[in-house]
Design an enzyme around this catalytic site. Structure first.
Site, PDB file in Angstrom:
ATOM      1  N   HIS A 357      19.310  32.992 -27.991  1.00  0.00           N
ATOM      2  CA  HIS A 357      18.391  33.913 -28.299  1.00  0.00           C
ATOM      3  C   HIS A 357      18.553  35.352 -27.878  1.00  0.00           C
ATOM      4  O   HIS A 357      17.582  36.234 -27.984  1.00  0.00           O
ATOM      5  CB  HIS A 357      16.979  33.466 -27.752  1.00  0.00           C
ATOM      6  CG  HIS A 357      16.368  32.201 -28.290  1.00  0.00           C
ATOM      7  ND1 HIS A 357      15.579  32.030 -29.419  1.00  0.00           N
ATOM      8  CD2 HIS A 357      16.746  31.001 -28.117  1.00  0.00           C
ATOM      9  CE1 HIS A 357      15.363  30.650 -29.764  1.00  0.00           C
ATOM     10  NE2 HIS A 357      15.928  30.009 -28.589  1.00  0.00           N
ATOM     11  N   LYS A 545       4.505  43.252 -28.845  1.00  0.00           N
ATOM     12  CA  LYS A 545       5.724  42.642 -28.696  1.00  0.00           C
ATOM     13  C   LYS A 545       5.672  42.794 -27.194  1.00  0.00           C
ATOM     14  O   LYS A 545       5.172  43.854 -26.509  1.00  0.00           O
ATOM     15  CB  LYS A 545       6.898  42.982 -29.344  1.00  0.00           C
ATOM     16  CG  LYS A 545       7.054  44.528 -29.256  1.00  0.00           C
ATOM     17  CD  LYS A 545       8.336  44.744 -30.127  1.00  0.00           C
ATOM     18  CE  LYS A 545       8.332  44.941 -31.636  1.00  0.00           C
ATOM     19  NZ  LYS A 545       9.051  43.748 -32.274  1.00  0.00           N
ATOM     20  N   ARG A 546       6.432  41.879 -26.444  1.00  0.00           N
ATOM     21  CA  ARG A 546       6.803  42.345 -24.900  1.00  0.00           C
ATOM     22  C   ARG A 546       7.410  43.767 -24.778  1.00  0.00           C
ATOM     23  O   ARG A 546       8.056  44.299 -25.793  1.00  0.00           O
ATOM     24  CB  ARG A 546       7.765  41.475 -24.647  1.00  0.00           C
ATOM     25  CG  ARG A 546       7.249  39.902 -24.156  1.00  0.00           C
ATOM     26  CD  ARG A 546       6.249  40.079 -23.058  1.00  0.00           C
ATOM     27  NE  ARG A 546       6.474  40.301 -21.683  1.00  0.00           N
ATOM     28  CZ  ARG A 546       7.044  39.602 -20.959  1.00  0.00           C
ATOM     29  NH1 ARG A 546       6.022  38.302 -20.896  1.00  0.00           N
ATOM     30  NH2 ARG A 546       7.265  39.917 -19.669  1.00  0.00           N
ATOM     31  N   LYS A 551      13.237  47.421 -26.784  1.00  0.00           N
ATOM     32  CA  LYS A 551      12.629  47.212 -27.949  1.00  0.00           C
ATOM     33  C   LYS A 551      11.877  48.588 -28.458  1.00  0.00           C
ATOM     34  O   LYS A 551      11.187  49.041 -29.309  1.00  0.00           O
ATOM     35  CB  LYS A 551      11.180  46.179 -27.890  1.00  0.00           C
ATOM     36  CG  LYS A 551      11.881  44.813 -27.514  1.00  0.00           C
ATOM     37  CD  LYS A 551      10.632  44.029 -27.193  1.00  0.00           C
ATOM     38  CE  LYS A 551      11.006  42.475 -26.831  1.00  0.00           C
ATOM     39  NZ  LYS A 551      11.267  41.591 -28.104  1.00  0.00           N
ATOM     40  N   THR A 649      10.240  37.850 -34.465  1.00  0.00           N
ATOM     41  CA  THR A 649       9.362  37.205 -35.248  1.00  0.00           C
ATOM     42  C   THR A 649       8.160  37.539 -35.491  1.00  0.00           C
ATOM     43  O   THR A 649       7.344  37.428 -36.566  1.00  0.00           O
ATOM     44  CB  THR A 649       9.269  35.482 -34.763  1.00  0.00           C
ATOM     45  OG1 THR A 649       9.028  36.075 -33.179  1.00  0.00           O
ATOM     46  CG2 THR A 649      10.085  34.559 -34.779  1.00  0.00           C
ATOM     47  N   LYS A 653       5.595  38.021 -39.067  1.00  0.00           N
ATOM     48  CA  LYS A 653       3.932  37.653 -39.231  1.00  0.00           C
ATOM     49  C   LYS A 653       3.549  38.857 -39.960  1.00  0.00           C
ATOM     50  O   LYS A 653       2.343  38.639 -40.597  1.00  0.00           O
ATOM     51  CB  LYS A 653       3.421  37.626 -37.640  1.00  0.00           C
ATOM     52  CG  LYS A 653       3.972  36.009 -37.247  1.00  0.00           C
ATOM     53  CD  LYS A 653       3.951  36.131 -35.462  1.00  0.00           C
ATOM     54  CE  LYS A 653       4.893  35.142 -35.015  1.00  0.00           C
ATOM     55  NZ  LYS A 653       5.233  35.110 -33.724  1.00  0.00           N
TER      56      LYS A 653
HETATM   57  C1  AZC Z   1      14.008  36.272 -28.185  1.00  0.00           C
HETATM   58  C2  AZC Z   1      14.528  37.437 -29.008  1.00  0.00           C
HETATM   59  O1  AZC Z   1      14.553  38.584 -27.961  1.00  0.00           O
HETATM   60  C3  AZC Z   1      13.877  37.610 -30.018  1.00  0.00           C
HETATM   61  O2  AZC Z   1      14.636  38.457 -30.763  1.00  0.00           O
HETATM   62  C4  AZC Z   1      13.819  36.141 -30.919  1.00  0.00           C
HETATM   63  O3  AZC Z   1      13.197  36.209 -32.045  1.00  0.00           O
HETATM   64  C5  AZC Z   1      13.173  34.960 -29.960  1.00  0.00           C
HETATM   65  O4  AZC Z   1      13.856  34.967 -28.912  1.00  0.00           O
HETATM   66  C6  AZC Z   1      13.273  34.008 -30.659  1.00  0.00           C
HETATM   67  O5  AZC Z   1      14.630  33.444 -31.270  1.00  0.00           O
HETATM   68  N1  AZC Z   1      14.811  35.943 -26.921  1.00  0.00           N
HETATM   69  C7  AZC Z   1      14.340  35.754 -25.603  1.00  0.00           C
HETATM   70  O6  AZC Z   1      13.035  35.849 -25.432  1.00  0.00           O
HETATM   71  N2  AZC Z   1      15.194  35.188 -24.640  1.00  0.00           N
HETATM   72  C8  AZC Z   1      15.152  35.135 -23.791  1.00  0.00           C
HETATM   73  C9  AZC Z   1      16.337  34.700 -22.773  1.00  0.00           C
HETATM   74  O7  AZC Z   1      13.900  35.218 -22.878  1.00  0.00           O
END
Ligand code: AZC
Length: 818
Positions: A357, A545-546, A551, A649, A653
């Site tokens: 991810h 988002k976080r 970001k 994601t 949305k």
């Molecule tokens: C997140 C990615 O940052 C995001 O881009 C993606 O949409 C989401 O996963 C689902 O695939 N990754 C994480 O949160 N990864 C970790 C290791 O925390």
């Protein structure tokens, strides 16, 4: 195929529940009690389907996917369960008649915030799609006592408050102590010969806990399927027989009690970041071991040959967090089921699949050997053996190539590398968007891709339209159904049928009226929760988002500062009023929230700009308020440094709710633009190739921009001249420095904020020009909805099933159907 709903029966059920649970009548009960009672009534409807589903799975001895994840960001259950049972409107009516407001009731439910961000929410969307598509699936995770912290903003700073989400009880879960398992930590491994002369390994002098599962129903949409999310709680082995322990064991008993208490206490609030804490590895092994034990026990109920386990079970590893699965499965197959190495390896390598991810280096899990082997002595032996055999293979394939071994070995440099372990032992490795998978294949995991090209595949992420449109945006959902029917609820590709309406001016007006209503709803939420008045006629430009450097919320707020300067200098500037909305939780210590809040404070209180610019930081961003926010957005900020956001994601949305993307060519933005067309989004900034090239060349010189771009310089100087912090002008010095100066190993402007600034400002201008053209905007917004079909998690799940999981769809019959 719907639920047969009897309104009077439902009302009676709610009243009965209030009586049984609280000895109260509807008039006497408080809101939380009503929520509980309604939830139990809904659970009652779920129960028959849940039973029937599990019976069907058992009878048909189905092949099952186990989605292994440290995080499931489920959000609220009540509304979603009613939606998927297709009784939402019926229940709303029934409650109305009882004088109860469903919205108020839903608001009593705490979010199940067992996740950080995208990765955890993706897991939740996947469960929804699996159930809706009728695939046998379990989610397995941890029942954290405290989920993601609640965020308060005090004095501009983020304060983290514990999230005691179980305080009033979780009405939908069921405790299943009869399916508990022991999980062992520490001690040492004793090897002896059994009667056949074979080596046997046993862990001795260990500490252990009992893993106790709680089942949560995952209701499929309108199909009677109810899958299960298993979240594991930990209980001490010996709470009840402390007295029977002799003196020597007393200490151990207390230790085990503490272990049980600590292990599930709290979710680590890190997104895309690895902290390397011992307790985290304990959490990982705890839920992995319990989940595998459960799967094997279930398998053995209906199957006799453990060598064929992989024919019935596949474990999808949600990032590397559950990767210890491969070694634990090997251990159980060998030490407890009596298979030899080759047999166990054959099963394991056909059982485990890994999803990556992120390419962020700081998220890569590497456990020090010392820690890993001390905590999991037997599992470590197995990892060592996996590594030994793999390195042998490497030596044959790449003779004399020490560099390959250094990069690819599972154990190297005193560390266990979890991604390498997952790739070596897994049969599938997937990225989460086209661009991300390409970067994995060409850069990050190049060596592995060369060695095992057949393992690699892409699965572009998706989201569930049931929560993020049907539940979150009922006005738009009804409008869409009015135009094209309701097939989109289970097949989002049908949204393309909306395309014939995008030039119709009446439809455009209807559509924009709905957006306006949703903006009113959000404005009300902001007023009530943040005390800020925003103009629903202004452009709602949203980044939720976080909080994370890559970001680039910093780019966004620097641009707001720049806009403010422009407006002050030129009060007649002909641009629409804008509201910049932020929502984000941060890992502790990241100061950017303070900057956003201070900027908001100055701008929102400056009468000179006549309310043409507002900035809002929505406190405690989470799944439940996200639903309200997406529905109300005009502009979707997706501005990560190209190559860094694996997929995103939230971007999907927003699109589904008719916002235009303002973004970089990163993650799934690339595919969003491909679907909706370049005219219906605004793309800016460096490409991922350019970013990667700069990184390989050691960066670029931000001073050049500072020296040549007056506007950028003004904004940067405002970080250190007290403009946004009178009482402490030094407050944002760190941010200023990070943009301009190298610091030890860290490059100045690591995330190319200044490099992309001009392009970003131009992109904003372009977006506002679009907004001024009312009809053009309505058309673009509608096209975003019409082209969002690809981004359903239903599509994603069908691809996982086709390429990786190979599951069969199941039909579930229930006797109370219409
Ligand atoms: C997140 C990615 O940052 C995001 O881009 C993606 O949409 C989401 O996963 C689902 O695939 N990754 C994480 O949160 N990864 C970790 C290791 O925390």
């Amino acid at each position: 195929m719907g639920v047969k709903f009897d309104k009077d029966e439902f009302k009676k059920s709610v009243a009965d529940n209030l009586k049984v649970l609280y000895r109260k009548t509807v008039d006497e009960a408080d809101k939380q009690q009503i929520f509980q009672a309604v939830s139990y009534s809904v659970k009652d409807i779920i129960m028959d389907r849940w039973l029937a589903t599990q019976k069907t799975y058992e009878k048909e001895d189905v092949r099952t996917v186990v989605y292994m994840s440290m995080e499931f960001l489920m959000g609220r259950a009540l509304g979603n369960n009613m939606i998927n049972l297709t009784v939402y409107k019926d229940i709303k009516e029934a409650l109305d008649e009882m004088g109860l407001d469903l919205n108020v009731i839903e608001d009593q439910e705490p979010d199940a915030a067992l996740g950080n961000g995208g990765l955890g929410r993706l897991a939740a969307c996947f469960l929804d799609s699996l159930a809706t598509l009728g695939y046998p699936a379990y989610g397995c995770g941890i029942r954290y006592r405290y989920g993601m912290f609640k965020q308060q903003i005090k004095d501009g700073y983020q304060i983290e408050v514990p999230d005691n989400w179980l305080k009033d009880g979780n009405p939908f879960e069921i405790k299943r102590p009869e399916y508990s398992y022991e999980v062992k930590f520490g001690g040492y491994v004793r090897c002896y010969k059994d009667e056949d002369g074979r080596d046997k390994f046993v862990q001795e002098d260990y500490r252990s806990v009992i893993a106790v599962p709680y089942d949560m129903p995952v209701v499929g949409y309108g199909n009677n399927v109810v899958n299960t999310l298993i979240i594991w709680d930990a209980e001490p082995v010996n709470t009840f027989n402390l007295e029977s322990f002799n003196k020597g064991d007393y200490h151990k008993a207390i230790e085990q009690e503490n272990l049980a208490k600590n292990i599930v206490e709290v979710l680590y609030p890190n997104d895309n970041h690895y902290a390397g804490k011992e307790l985290r590895l304990k959490q990982q092994y705890f839920f992995v071991s319990a989940s595998i034990q459960r799967a094997i026990a279930k398998y053995k109920k209906t199957n006799s040959d453990i060598r064929k386990f992989h024919e019935k079970y596949v474990f999808q590893l949600n990032d590397t967090h559950p990767t210890v699965t491969v070694a634990e499965l090997m251990r159980i197959l060998m030490d407890e089921e009596g298979l030899n190495w080759e047999e166990a390896w054959e099963v394991t390598t056909h059982c485990c699949a890994y999803t990556n991810h992120t390419i962020m280096a700081e998220a890569l899990e590497k456990w020090p050997i010392e820690l890993f082997s001390r905590l999991l002595p037997r599992v470590y032996q197995i990892v060592e053996e996996i590594n030994r055999r793999f390195v042998e293979e490497l030596k044959v394939k790449y003779p004399g190539n020490q560099d390959k071994i250094r990069k690819m070995a599972v154990i190297y440099d005193g560390q266990v590398k979890m991604a390498n372990l997952a790739i070596v032992a897994g049969f599938s490795v997937n990225g989460v968007a086209k661009l991300h998978t390409e970067i994995l294949e060409k850069q990050e995991l190049k060596d592995f891709y060369e060695m095992f090209p057949e393992k690699f595949n892409n699965k572009t992420n998706g989201i569930t339209q049931r929560r993020f449109l049907l539940h979150g945006n009922p006005l738009l959902a009804d409008w869409i159904t009015g135009k094209i029917g309701d097939d989109w609820i289970t097949d989002l590709s049908h949204l393309s049928r909306l395309k014939v309406y995008v030039d119709d001016e009446k439809c455009q007006r209807e559509f924009m009226q709905i957006k306006y209503q949703n903006k009113l709803r959000l404005a009300k939420y902001i007023k009530e929760n943040n005390g800020v008045e925003v103009d629903p006629r202004s452009v709602f430009d949203v980044q939720v988002k976080r909080l994370h450097e890559y970001k680039r919320q910093l780019l966004n707020i620097l641009h707001v500062m720049y806009l403010y300067n422009q407006l002050k200098a030129n009060p007649d500037l002909d641009i629409p009023a804008q509201t910049f909305i932020f929502g984000a939780k941060a890992a502790a210590g990241y100061k950017i929230a303070k900057l956003i809040n201070n900027v908001a404070d100055v701008i929102n209180n400056d009468p000179a700009i006549k309310g043409r610019l507002k900035v809002v930081f929505i406190e405690n961003y989470r799944v439940s308020n996200a639903e309200i926010i997406f529905a109300a957005a005009d502009v979707s900020e997706q501005i990560s440094t190209a190559s860094k956001e694996a997929s995103g994601t939230g971007n999907m949305k927003f699109m589904l709710n008719g916002a235009l993307t303002l973004g970089t060519m990163d993650g799934a933005n690339v595919e969003i633009v491909q679907e909706v067309g370049e005219d219906n989004a605004v793309i800016f900034g460096l490409t991922s190739d350019e970013v990667i090239r700069y990184e390989n060349e050691g960066g670029y010189d931000p001073m050049e921009i500072f020296n040549n771009d007056q506007d950028v310089r003004t904004v940067l100087m405002q970080l250190i001249n007290g403009e946004y912090c009178r009482e402490n002008p030094e407050m944002f010095r760190d941010i200023y420095n990070s943009l301009l100066h190298n610091d030890g190993g860290r490059r100045a402007d690591t995330y190319f904020i200044l490099k992309d600034f001009r392009a970003y400002a131009d992109a904003h201008r372009k977006m506002l020009d679009k907004y001024k053209d009312e009809k053009g905007w309505a058309k673009s917004a509608m096209l975003n909805v019409a082209c969002a079909g690809k981004f359903s998690s239903d599509r994603t799940i069908e691809e996982y099933v086709r390429d990786i999981w190979k599951l069969d769809k199941v039909k579930v019959e229930v006797s109370d159907e219409d």
